[in-house]
Design an enzyme around this catalytic site. Sequence first.
Site, PDB file in Angstrom:
ATOM      1  N   GLU A 206       0.826  -1.211   0.000  1.00  0.00           N
ATOM      2  CA  GLU A 206       0.000   0.000   0.000  1.00  0.00           C
ATOM      3  C   GLU A 206       0.861   1.262   0.000  1.00  0.00           C
ATOM      4  O   GLU A 206       1.803   1.389   0.782  1.00  0.00           O
ATOM      5  CB  GLU A 206      -0.905  -0.008   1.232  1.00  0.00           C
TER       6      GLU A 206
ATOM      7  N   LYS B 252      -9.465   2.080  -2.340  1.00  0.00           N
ATOM      8  CA  LYS B 252      -9.727   1.624  -0.970  1.00  0.00           C
ATOM      9  C   LYS B 252     -11.080   2.117  -0.476  1.00  0.00           C
ATOM     10  O   LYS B 252     -11.383   3.305  -0.521  1.00  0.00           O
ATOM     11  CB  LYS B 252      -8.611   2.144  -0.054  1.00  0.00           C
TER      12      LYS B 252
ATOM     13  N   CYS C 207      -5.519  -3.128   3.070  1.00  0.00           N
ATOM     14  CA  CYS C 207      -5.181  -2.892   4.472  1.00  0.00           C
ATOM     15  C   CYS C 207      -6.405  -2.868   5.411  1.00  0.00           C
ATOM     16  O   CYS C 207      -6.939  -3.913   5.754  1.00  0.00           O
ATOM     17  CB  CYS C 207      -4.360  -1.613   4.578  1.00  0.00           C
TER      18      CYS C 207
END
Length: 269
Positions: A41, A123, A158
């Site tokens: 990331e 995300k 994440c």
Amino acid sequence: MKLALAQLRVEPAALSANRRRASEAIERAAADGCDLVVLPELFTVGYFAFEAYARTAEGLDGETIGELRTLAADHDIGILAGSFVEDLEASAAAGHDVPAPDGLANTSVFLDRDGERRAVYRKHHLFGYDSAESELLVPGESLPTVEFAGFTVGVTTCYDLRFPELYRRLAADGATLVLVPSAWPYPRVEHWQLLPRARAVENQCYVAAANGVGRFEDAQLLGRSTVYDPWGTTLAGSGDDPALVTATVTPETVADVREAFPALADRRD
């Protein structure tokens, strides 16, 4: 398929050095016979370098993705361009679909062996706990999958690991491998070891979580990139130093596990 997780050292706001490490890891993975390599990331700028997000942002046709497209084609390897800070206005101006006409996003791009862009994932869940991410970024809306080497591949990022409903959606869409570029910090080691394994077990698919390493002013990334099989067994993993984590994964294993223990078929809404 031979899969590689590039656990890179990420320096705060050091774009050139960070991109060089990514390129070198891709070349090592290709030389090792890997079919697909996953970057962590915000490997370009560093997750915790919030002050650098705006000035380092690029569109989908920017230098970072352009360089990675060339590497994919030159080395005949698929690349998940972990994530980078996307300038949504620049992407929109180039004709790309975006969740907002301007602003920034935490964006991963799946590149095929020929360098073609096959999927874009932004995300969905933006971290708010002691983090400026939720203030600086626009959340994603789409949840694409892509066919690659016999797998239906999904992508999350994440903090998304804490929201199992996202993975159920991917499983319903046929995902057999989920890639998770991350910037997971100390001290939450146990969470990092638990959540991707749980997502693999719940959805009877491979989960490959690629983390970074490196120290920021108020945080240190913990590494420990890991590939889990559909039983939740660790196939390959690392410590907290830079590493190239490789594992062989097969679509047939997913089908065999789902047939032997058909838990997904027993699910009730």
